[in-house]
Each structure stands twice: as C-alpha cells, then as structure tokens.
Design an enzyme around this catalytic site. Sequence first.
Site, PDB file in Angstrom:
ATOM      1  N   SER A 176      32.158  38.652  41.417  1.00 24.44           N
ATOM      2  CA  SER A 176      33.549  38.770  41.001  1.00 24.44           C
ATOM      3  C   SER A 176      34.479  39.266  42.098  1.00 24.44           C
ATOM      4  CB  SER A 176      33.652  39.678  39.769  1.00 24.44           C
ATOM      5  OG  SER A 176      32.962  40.886  39.971  1.00 24.44           O
ATOM      6  N   HIS A 204      32.690  34.224  35.841  1.00 28.28           N
ATOM      7  CA  HIS A 204      33.657  33.490  36.676  1.00 28.28           C
ATOM      8  C   HIS A 204      33.238  32.051  36.959  1.00 28.28           C
ATOM      9  CE1 HIS A 204      35.843  37.232  37.521  1.00 28.28           C
ATOM     10  NE2 HIS A 204      34.642  37.775  37.522  1.00 28.28           N
ATOM     11  N   LYS A 236      38.235  34.939  30.773  1.00 26.70           N
ATOM     12  CA  LYS A 236      38.621  34.386  32.069  1.00 26.70           C
ATOM     13  C   LYS A 236      39.044  32.922  31.898  1.00 26.70           C
ATOM     14  CE  LYS A 236      36.712  38.272  34.034  1.00 26.70           C
ATOM     15  NZ  LYS A 236      35.537  39.139  33.991  1.00 26.70           N
TER      16      LYS A 236
HETATM   17  C1  LIG Z   1      35.108  40.406  33.622  1.00 24.43           C
HETATM   18  C2  LIG Z   1      33.649  40.514  33.740  1.00 24.43           C
HETATM   19  C3  LIG Z   1      32.871  41.094  32.739  1.00 24.43           C
HETATM   20  C4  LIG Z   1      33.501  41.787  31.557  1.00 24.43           C
HETATM   21  O1  LIG Z   1      33.975  40.883  30.638  1.00 24.43           O
HETATM   22  P1  LIG Z   1      35.065  41.362  29.610  1.00 24.43           P
HETATM   23  O2  LIG Z   1      35.046  40.349  28.541  1.00 24.43           O
HETATM   24  O3  LIG Z   1      36.349  41.423  30.348  1.00 24.43           O
HETATM   25  O4  LIG Z   1      34.631  42.727  29.118  1.00 24.43           O
HETATM   26  C5  LIG Z   1      31.518  41.052  32.850  1.00 24.43           C
HETATM   27  N1  LIG Z   1      30.921  40.501  33.934  1.00 24.43           N
HETATM   28  C6  LIG Z   1      31.634  39.977  34.938  1.00 24.43           C
HETATM   29  C7  LIG Z   1      30.922  39.387  36.100  1.00 24.43           C
HETATM   30  C8  LIG Z   1      33.022  39.967  34.880  1.00 24.43           C
HETATM   31  O5  LIG Z   1      33.724  39.473  35.884  1.00 24.43           O
END
Ligand SMILES: *Cc1c(COP(=O)(O)O)cnc(C)c1O
Length: 392
Positions: A176, A204, A236
């Site tokens: 990320s 992602h 996302k």
């Molecule tokens: C954003 C993210 C999360 C968390 O997800 P949310 O639904 O925002 O709690 C978990 N793992 C990764 C790799 C992320 O980028």
Amino acid sequence: MSFDLAARLAARRAENLYRQRPLLESPQGPQVVVDGQSLLAFCNNDYLGLANHPQVIEAWRAGASKWGVGGGASHLVIGHSGPHHALEEALADLTGRPRALLFTTGYMANLGAVTALVGQGDTVLEDRLNHASLLDAGLLSGARFNRYLHNDATSLAKRLEKATGNTLVVTDGVFSMDGDLADLPALARETKAKGAWLMVDDAHGFGPLGATGGGSVEHFGLSQEDVPVLVGTLGKAFGTAGAFVAGSDELIESLIQFARPYIYTTSQPPALACATLKSLELLRSEHWRREHLQTLIRQFRRGAEQIGLELMDSFTPIQPIMIGDAGRAVRLSQMLRERGLMVTAIRPPTVPAGSARLRVTLTAAHSEAQVQLLLEGLADCFQQLDPEPGHA
Ligand SMILES: *Cc1c(COP(=O)(O)O)cnc(C)c1O
C-alpha cells in the site's frame, strides 16, 4: 496521574511526525474542496472513480428505500440480509472461489481471518512491509510471529524451515505504501512446499489489476490451492466500504464460527451492499477505467522520470515519490498545496524511518490534462525544494 500527553504530542511535533486530518468538504474525486481550498487531489484510493458514481449512488438510494439504513443486528443474529448474501455470491464469482464472507472493514477482515486460523503453538510469517492491520492481526493471534524481508521468497523459505504448528504466510498483494506487486507465484511455491497456507490481502489490487478486475491473483492466474485465503476491501476501487474473505466452503464456515471480528459486530447497512453490487458490476464489465488508468500511470512515470524524481518499482495506481527526510517530504507537499495540488506526505511510522515519500495515487477519474498539471507542479516545486534535510 501520569499520562503526560502534552509531552508526547510535543515530541511528535518536534519530529515532524504530527498528523492532522484535512477536512474534505466535497465528494471524493480529483477536484475537491479541502479546508476551504479548491484542490486537484492525487491521494484517494478510489482507483476507478466509483465512490461518487451516479449509478452506485442510485443503487444505494434504492437499497435504502427497500431495506432501510441500518443492519440492525450481527450476521449470526438477524442482521444477515438479502443484499449481503447476494454480494457474497457475486464476490465469490469475481474471485473464482467457492465462497466469500463479507466483513465490515478490511481491518476487521484481517484480524478475523488471521486470529481464526492460527493461535498459540502456530506460526504467522509476514512481509515486513505488510499493512498495519495484518501485522496487528499476527500479533493479536498469539501465534509465533516473524517478519521476512520485503517480497523475498528466499527469506520466507528460511523462516518456513523453523515454523511450527499451522503456518500462515501473509502478504499484501499490492503493497500500500510502495505500490509494488508481491511475487505471489514464488511466495505460493515456497508456502505450498512446506504445507503452509498463503493469505493475500489484495486491498489495492482488486479493480485496477487483472483482466476483469480480479486483482493480483487474477493477474498471476493463481488458484485456490496457491492462495487459500484471499482478502479484498471494498473501500478502495469498489468505491464503497467493507471487505471480504474468499476461499473454500470450510474456510468460510470456520470464519463464521471462530472469527470474532465477524461475529461480534453489526452487519454493514444492507443498502451499502446494494451499492457495492452495482460498483462490482461496473468494475468487472467496464474495462475502459482500467485501460485509462494504465495510460495515466505510464504518462506519470515518463514525466516524473524526466523531472528526475525517484519513483518506485510500481505499475499500479500507487506511485510514490521517494524523498527520505520527513521534513522535506512535508515541505514538498505544502509547496504543491500552495499551487492547488494535493499529494500526501507519508512519514514514519507508516513507512520505515528515512523513507518518507509523497504518495501519488492516480484514478480513472483523473484526466491526462490533470496528470500534466501535477507533473508541472512537481517540476517547479522539486526544483525549489532545499536539497538537504534541516535547511528549511
Ligand atoms: C486499506 C487497507 C486495509 C483496511 O481496509 P479498510 O476497509 O479500510 O479497513 C487493509 N489492508 C490493506 C492492504 C489496505 O490498504
């Protein structure tokens, strides 16, 4: 009384690590209003531009009219409603796995999956650059916890030699903060060879990657045997909220029995699941967003290299510019902001010490002209940025 919060906060400020929340006063998108200022932003994770899509909004409205707004109870009591179930089936179909289980957030999906699968006497092996939620999950599980070198299957293999009990290998699909892709075929090979399980958090990857948006697992063509535990998040590229774990019938039934962050929480609003069903349909069928995004990524990388910026090994929408010193990263971000451009500086502890960066994210909602504006702003501001840390 010994909570000296004032001293902790002052120390945080002195290290250039103090965090503040920008106030967003418009819907998510390339052109936003933040703290009263109109800005062209390159920092959200809405990679396909679906968070404010009219059809997704309409699906949410129709869902709320039919199902109300609150989930009302946990899934195991009486909160598991028709839209949740339909979304799970659609997510199973997207991932090519027999089943999927819906969670309220990605953080909870990761805590739930890891703690349900391993405990005392077992082993969790994680990439050192994994998302915080995966690292927290590993620590919370009570299993022996070890981190291997970033994206290094040889380093993983050495740790697998010493692993005891059920062993779970956990990695981001797309990292990320760096934007690089995990070497999933190599990680899967080592993991399977030792009878361990690979868990991939592809928060992602779903949406931008894979021919139909199926993420890094689709990109590499990996099966359920390669990746038995597959996590995706919906906040996302799906543009909504929530998360899922996909895998075998036995895996999903085990999570329903044992994953505490699944069991002891209210289900997400059913209308949200209705909205996600619509965004999932757009994500799978309308390929132009992925193609446009790839065009923008190439344009950005070419332009940034001409300016002499240090990019990372990424062909995903996450395109960090490595700066190093936290103070310099913050100053560059501020200079851009004065020109109407918003790019977040990412500092320790989110990234390792000395690797502060600007995290540029591109989305299908951006235009080539907007990426050009970003490149021009970067060229000017980077030139004016003082070369060494501490010379502000
Ligand atoms: C954003 C993210 C999360 C968390 O997800 P949310 O639904 O925002 O709690 C978990 N793992 C990764 C790799 C992320 O980028």
